[in-house]
Scaffold this motif. Sequence first.
Motif, PDB file in Angstrom:
ATOM      1  N   GLU A 185     -56.260  27.750 -72.512  1.00 26.60           N
ATOM      2  CA  GLU A 185     -57.428  28.245 -73.245  1.00 26.60           C
ATOM      3  C   GLU A 185     -57.094  28.815 -74.620  1.00 26.60           C
ATOM      4  N   ILE A 186     -55.822  28.891 -74.961  1.00 23.47           N
ATOM      5  CA  ILE A 186     -55.441  29.421 -76.278  1.00 23.47           C
ATOM      6  C   ILE A 186     -55.877  28.420 -77.340  1.00 23.47           C
ATOM      7  N   PRO A 187     -56.726  28.854 -78.276  1.00 20.41           N
ATOM      8  CA  PRO A 187     -57.227  27.931 -79.303  1.00 20.41           C
ATOM      9  C   PRO A 187     -56.100  27.402 -80.203  1.00 20.41           C
ATOM     10  N   LEU A 188     -56.056  26.090 -80.360  1.00 22.14           N
ATOM     11  CA  LEU A 188     -55.015  25.461 -81.164  1.00 22.14           C
ATOM     12  C   LEU A 188     -55.263  25.597 -82.663  1.00 22.14           C
ATOM     13  N   ASP A 189     -56.430  26.132 -83.045  1.00 26.04           N
ATOM     14  CA  ASP A 189     -56.687  26.326 -84.475  1.00 26.04           C
ATOM     15  C   ASP A 189     -56.192  27.689 -84.969  1.00 26.04           C
ATOM     16  N   GLN A 190     -55.669  28.507 -84.070  1.00 24.03           N
ATOM     17  CA  GLN A 190     -55.053  29.771 -84.484  1.00 24.03           C
ATOM     18  C   GLN A 190     -53.684  29.468 -85.083  1.00 24.03           C
ATOM     19  N   PRO A 191     -53.142  30.403 -85.867  1.00 23.57           N
ATOM     20  CA  PRO A 191     -51.780  30.198 -86.371  1.00 23.57           C
ATOM     21  C   PRO A 191     -50.791  30.075 -85.199  1.00 23.57           C
ATOM     22  N   LEU A 192     -49.732  29.304 -85.381  1.00 19.85           N
ATOM     23  CA  LEU A 192     -48.741  29.085 -84.336  1.00 19.85           C
ATOM     24  C   LEU A 192     -48.204  30.409 -83.806  1.00 19.85           C
ATOM     25  N   GLU A 193     -47.909  31.342 -84.688  1.00 13.38           N
ATOM     26  CA  GLU A 193     -47.369  32.638 -84.259  1.00 13.38           C
ATOM     27  C   GLU A 193     -48.323  33.337 -83.294  1.00 13.38           C
ATOM     28  N   THR A 194     -49.599  33.314 -83.578  1.00 13.31           N
ATOM     29  CA  THR A 194     -50.598  33.942 -82.709  1.00 13.31           C
ATOM     30  C   THR A 194     -50.649  33.236 -81.363  1.00 13.31           C
ATOM     31  N   ARG A 195     -50.635  31.910 -81.385  1.00 18.19           N
ATOM     32  CA  ARG A 195     -50.656  31.143 -80.127  1.00 18.19           C
ATOM     33  C   ARG A 195     -49.449  31.470 -79.264  1.00 18.19           C
ATOM     34  N   LEU A 196     -48.285  31.540 -79.902  1.00 16.56           N
ATOM     35  CA  LEU A 196     -47.068  31.793 -79.138  1.00 16.56           C
ATOM     36  C   LEU A 196     -47.001  33.224 -78.605  1.00 16.56           C
ATOM     37  N   VAL A 197     -47.493  34.179 -79.359  1.00 18.51           N
ATOM     38  CA  VAL A 197     -47.525  35.567 -78.870  1.00 18.51           C
ATOM     39  C   VAL A 197     -48.421  35.651 -77.635  1.00 18.51           C
ATOM     40  N   GLU A 198     -49.583  35.023 -77.694  1.00 18.64           N
ATOM     41  CA  GLU A 198     -50.482  35.025 -76.533  1.00 18.64           C
ATOM     42  C   GLU A 198     -49.814  34.366 -75.333  1.00 18.64           C
ATOM     43  N   ALA A 199     -49.175  33.229 -75.563  1.00 16.89           N
ATOM     44  CA  ALA A 199     -48.501  32.522 -74.475  1.00 16.89           C
ATOM     45  C   ALA A 199     -47.346  33.356 -73.921  1.00 16.89           C
ATOM     46  N   ALA A 200     -46.609  34.006 -74.796  1.00 12.30           N
ATOM     47  CA  ALA A 200     -45.478  34.835 -74.360  1.00 12.30           C
ATOM     48  C   ALA A 200     -45.947  35.959 -73.451  1.00 12.30           C
ATOM     49  N   GLU A 201     -47.046  36.587 -73.792  1.00 12.59           N
ATOM     50  CA  GLU A 201     -47.560  37.686 -72.969  1.00 12.59           C
ATOM     51  C   GLU A 201     -47.995  37.182 -71.593  1.00 12.59           C
TER      52      GLU A 201
ATOM     53  N   GLY B  86     -37.167  45.452 -73.898  1.00 10.57           N
ATOM     54  CA  GLY B  86     -36.652  45.081 -75.210  1.00 10.57           C
ATOM     55  C   GLY B  86     -37.750  44.813 -76.222  1.00 10.57           C
ATOM     56  N   PRO B  87     -37.505  43.880 -77.114  1.00  9.37           N
ATOM     57  CA  PRO B  87     -38.451  43.585 -78.187  1.00  9.37           C
ATOM     58  C   PRO B  87     -39.811  43.129 -77.642  1.00  9.37           C
ATOM     59  N   THR B  88     -40.829  43.347 -78.442  1.00  9.28           N
ATOM     60  CA  THR B  88     -42.167  42.907 -78.061  1.00  9.28           C
ATOM     61  C   THR B  88     -42.265  41.396 -78.216  1.00  9.28           C
ATOM     62  N   ALA B  89     -43.302  40.825 -77.644  1.00  9.09           N
ATOM     63  CA  ALA B  89     -43.528  39.387 -77.786  1.00  9.09           C
ATOM     64  C   ALA B  89     -43.655  39.025 -79.262  1.00  9.09           C
ATOM     65  N   LYS B  90     -44.351  39.837 -80.015  1.00  8.63           N
ATOM     66  CA  LYS B  90     -44.543  39.561 -81.447  1.00  8.63           C
ATOM     67  C   LYS B  90     -43.198  39.559 -82.179  1.00  8.63           C
ATOM     68  N   GLN B  91     -42.322  40.518 -81.866  1.00  8.35           N
ATOM     69  CA  GLN B  91     -41.001  40.568 -82.506  1.00  8.35           C
ATOM     70  C   GLN B  91     -40.174  39.337 -82.141  1.00  8.35           C
ATOM     71  N   LEU B  92     -40.199  38.962 -80.877  1.00  8.36           N
ATOM     72  CA  LEU B  92     -39.454  37.774 -80.450  1.00  8.36           C
ATOM     73  C   LEU B  92     -39.947  36.513 -81.144  1.00  8.36           C
ATOM     74  N   ILE B  93     -41.253  36.369 -81.209  1.00 10.74           N
ATOM     75  CA  ILE B  93     -41.829  35.172 -81.826  1.00 10.74           C
ATOM     76  C   ILE B  93     -41.502  35.143 -83.313  1.00 10.74           C
ATOM     77  N   ASP B  94     -41.540  36.294 -83.963  1.00  6.87           N
ATOM     78  CA  ASP B  94     -41.213  36.350 -85.385  1.00  6.87           C
ATOM     79  C   ASP B  94     -39.782  35.851 -85.620  1.00  6.87           C
ATOM     80  N   VAL B  95     -38.837  36.329 -84.828  1.00  7.52           N
ATOM     81  CA  VAL B  95     -37.446  35.885 -84.985  1.00  7.52           C
ATOM     82  C   VAL B  95     -37.315  34.418 -84.586  1.00  7.52           C
ATOM     83  N   PHE B  96     -38.016  34.003 -83.539  1.00  3.01           N
ATOM     84  CA  PHE B  96     -37.972  32.604 -83.102  1.00  3.01           C
ATOM     85  C   PHE B  96     -38.448  31.678 -84.219  1.00  3.01           C
ATOM     86  N   LEU B  97     -39.535  32.026 -84.867  1.00  2.00           N
ATOM     87  CA  LEU B  97     -40.103  31.157 -85.896  1.00  2.00           C
ATOM     88  C   LEU B  97     -39.445  31.304 -87.264  1.00  2.00           C
TER      89      LEU B  97
END
Length: 186
Positions: free
Chosen positions: A71-87, A168-179
């Motif tokens: 259900e995560i909208p694919l029109d969101q920025p990739l970082e936002t999609r991945l943070v939602e998925a990570a959580e 450890g790091p938040t999902a947002k921090q992990l995704i930022d380093v990942f991307l």
Amino acid sequence: MSPGDRRDMIVRSVLPLLIEHGTAITTSQIAKAACIGEGTIFRVFKDKDELIDACMTEALRPDAALSVIAEIPLDQPLETRLVEAAEVMYAHLQRMGAVMSALFHSGRPHHRGERPRKSARQESTDAMRAAIAELFEPERESLRVPVDQAAALFLSMMMMQARSFPDGPTAKQLIDVFLHGALEAE
């Protein structure tokens, strides 16, 4: 209620107790949690071991997480999609780990029924990887690696985070380093 629905209801009711009590869970606790008589447990399951096996299988199933990820909208920025998925994935992995840990620490053999568990674990991982790959798909042309590989790397990172660094790091921090990498932009 159909036998399958009753079975599913009992398993869903027992999972939180299994995390709390491990194999020391009693049939009285199971019956109370599921709002059924103790005899009903043994009309649905051969014995307590079969019920615990069903709970382990349920804990491995990613269906709820996959539904939310889809259900995560694919029109969101990739970082936002991945943070939602990570959580979502982190919650799924935490539940899975909590059940397995409770069973292991209460004396349940870790590899009981190894073949079916490995198969269920592999199916779960494959389904998660496919769902995450869909989140990368809109950026296919911008990725340095194929979509499937990006999804596998992301999934590996999340599994490592869940196992090794629960605080450890938040999902947002992990995704930022990942991307964007660990180095400061020049």
